[in-house]
Design a protein around this motif. Sequence first.
Motif, PDB file in Angstrom:
ATOM      1  N   ILE A  90      60.362  13.714  34.311  1.00 21.40           N
ATOM      2  CA  ILE A  90      61.580  12.998  33.979  1.00 21.40           C
ATOM      3  C   ILE A  90      60.816  11.630  32.901  1.00 21.40           C
ATOM      4  O   ILE A  90      60.127  11.297  33.286  1.00 21.40           O
ATOM      5  N   ARG A  91      62.011  11.178  32.492  1.00 22.42           N
ATOM      6  CA  ARG A  91      61.649  10.730  31.339  1.00 22.42           C
ATOM      7  C   ARG A  91      62.003   9.175  31.874  1.00 22.42           C
ATOM      8  O   ARG A  91      63.018   9.137  32.482  1.00 22.42           O
ATOM      9  N   ASP A  92      60.840   7.886  31.087  1.00 22.73           N
ATOM     10  CA  ASP A  92      61.487   6.810  31.673  1.00 22.73           C
ATOM     11  C   ASP A  92      61.263   6.265  32.928  1.00 22.73           C
ATOM     12  O   ASP A  92      62.629   5.471  33.420  1.00 22.73           O
ATOM     13  N   SER A  93      60.885   6.323  34.106  1.00 25.79           N
ATOM     14  CA  SER A  93      61.144   6.424  35.552  1.00 25.79           C
ATOM     15  C   SER A  93      60.115   5.078  36.061  1.00 25.79           C
ATOM     16  O   SER A  93      59.366   5.754  35.322  1.00 25.79           O
ATOM     17  N   VAL A  94      60.961   4.558  36.475  1.00 24.45           N
ATOM     18  CA  VAL A  94      59.984   3.540  37.409  1.00 24.45           C
ATOM     19  C   VAL A  94      59.602   3.754  38.549  1.00 24.45           C
ATOM     20  O   VAL A  94      60.135   4.443  39.719  1.00 24.45           O
ATOM     21  N   ASN A 128      55.947   8.249  44.226  1.00 26.87           N
ATOM     22  CA  ASN A 128      58.152   8.510  44.201  1.00 26.87           C
ATOM     23  C   ASN A 128      58.605   7.631  42.934  1.00 26.87           C
ATOM     24  O   ASN A 128      57.613   6.122  42.998  1.00 26.87           O
ATOM     25  N   LEU A 129      59.878   8.182  42.624  1.00 28.93           N
ATOM     26  CA  LEU A 129      59.778   7.497  41.491  1.00 28.93           C
ATOM     27  C   LEU A 129      61.138   6.859  41.702  1.00 28.93           C
ATOM     28  O   LEU A 129      62.358   7.548  42.639  1.00 28.93           O
ATOM     29  N   ASP A 130      61.927   6.172  40.901  1.00 25.82           N
ATOM     30  CA  ASP A 130      63.257   5.238  41.212  1.00 25.82           C
ATOM     31  C   ASP A 130      64.431   6.868  41.029  1.00 25.82           C
ATOM     32  O   ASP A 130      64.493   6.819  40.144  1.00 25.82           O
ATOM     33  N   ASP A 131      64.571   6.810  42.204  1.00 26.44           N
ATOM     34  CA  ASP A 131      65.436   7.733  42.466  1.00 26.44           C
ATOM     35  C   ASP A 131      67.352   7.747  42.446  1.00 26.44           C
ATOM     36  O   ASP A 131      67.713   8.446  42.223  1.00 26.44           O
ATOM     37  N   MET A 165      60.188  12.866  43.267  1.00 25.68           N
ATOM     38  CA  MET A 165      58.949  12.954  44.219  1.00 25.68           C
ATOM     39  C   MET A 165      57.896  13.515  44.324  1.00 25.68           C
ATOM     40  O   MET A 165      57.664  14.924  44.289  1.00 25.68           O
ATOM     41  N   ILE A 166      56.502  13.223  43.338  1.00 26.12           N
ATOM     42  CA  ILE A 166      55.370  14.155  43.001  1.00 26.12           C
ATOM     43  C   ILE A 166      54.862  14.732  43.695  1.00 26.12           C
ATOM     44  O   ILE A 166      54.115  13.382  44.469  1.00 26.12           O
ATOM     45  N   GLY A 217      55.752   0.021  39.951  1.00 25.16           N
ATOM     46  CA  GLY A 217      55.965  -0.911  39.137  1.00 25.16           C
ATOM     47  C   GLY A 217      55.913  -0.052  37.717  1.00 25.16           C
ATOM     48  O   GLY A 217      56.695  -1.133  36.424  1.00 25.16           O
ATOM     49  N   GLN A 218      55.046   0.917  37.506  1.00 24.28           N
ATOM     50  CA  GLN A 218      55.126   0.851  36.269  1.00 24.28           C
ATOM     51  C   GLN A 218      55.751   2.350  35.571  1.00 24.28           C
ATOM     52  O   GLN A 218      56.460   3.157  36.390  1.00 24.28           O
ATOM     53  N   VAL A 219      55.840   2.147  33.963  1.00 20.82           N
ATOM     54  CA  VAL A 219      56.732   3.071  34.350  1.00 20.82           C
ATOM     55  C   VAL A 219      56.494   4.559  33.208  1.00 20.82           C
ATOM     56  O   VAL A 219      55.020   3.901  32.231  1.00 20.82           O
ATOM     57  N   ALA A 220      57.343   5.950  33.682  1.00 14.42           N
ATOM     58  CA  ALA A 220      56.248   6.679  33.818  1.00 14.42           C
ATOM     59  C   ALA A 220      57.239   8.053  32.724  1.00 14.42           C
ATOM     60  O   ALA A 220      58.365   8.084  33.112  1.00 14.42           O
TER      61      ALA A 220
END
Length: 359
Positions: A61-65, A85-88, A165-166, A181-184
């Motif tokens: 996913i592009r640019d997810s916190v 877990n990314l911000d969903d 959800m990785i 808090g890091q941007v993935a």
Amino acid sequence: MFLVMEKMRNHKHLVDADSARDAGKPIPVALYAVEKTALKPSVVGSCVTEASQTLTISSAIRDSVVSKVKAKVGAYLKAGEELVNLDDREKRSVVGRASKRVLWLEYTLDERKHLMDYFYENLSKGQSLEVDYRRAKIDWLKESSDLDKAKEDLRLAEIDLEKMMIKAPVSGLVDEIIAEGQVALQNMSIAKMSVVDPLHLSCNFDVNDYSYVTSLLDRGEVSLRGMPGVQLPARFVKRQASQNGRTLNWVFSVDNSDRDIYPAMVGYIRFQSDSAVVRLPTVALLNRLDKQAQVFVANPDNIALLTTVILGQQSGGYTEIVSGLGIGDKVVVAGQKDLVDGDKVSDLDPTEVVYSYGN
């Protein structure tokens, strides 16, 4: 034995073989009685444990916190357990809207079906027109198509939500993991994992033990520092290129289902064979060519006879003799380079050879 043979290799500086022949004297040599025993009791290779596989897990996913980190470095995860877990929130909103559209279309499709059935049932009674039935059917078919598309949109939205959800793709140790808090970014590394069951061992052997180890590939026993009294069976995996030409670097695998073993543990692997072979010190061999060589055999009259032998495995300074010698035959293992076929020899203690023949 090897100290004696080393001294005997240089005995020509003490005894001139040609002068000994002219004087009718035997040429001093060291003899070895051929025996049948293990080629070598054991061969040992030094080993270090390493992961059987290392994986980098990336974000799709592009640019997810990163909203939640579910595992710590050094933790052991089973395949399918959560890593990050990314911000969903946005993805959940999309899924919610897609789900509501599916429910609405299912309701309206059901209403269209009832209307279409009503016109069809009253068509024969003359209470409805053909055109009403056809319009109702067209509306029902269009609504069915819209519902199929809405269900596909919902399925794709749920897939995107699941990507937030990785999870661990394999069972193994977490080596690295992103911080909350890091941007993935898309295709950015989220975590790194090492597969430690099975665990691999990178082992080094002396190149002279090649044929011996080859014959016993899956019969090695592993001992590791920090695990006293524990011997682990090993399975051969692959050969790797030697760095210096003097050692063999081979990889073996051990079961680590109890996860008692970790990467970077040091130890050794031992191969031991109880099978007996006719063997000879390798230094006795002359004119070696592939699996064939020649040796000097002293007969009962102490006459050195040049004999051709067929060779087998080699290990630890000994070579298996497949044919050409019998048990008890006396073979010259030092001083043989000065001999010619038919020389008379004497099995002397080389430390006592302090004279020379001739002038």
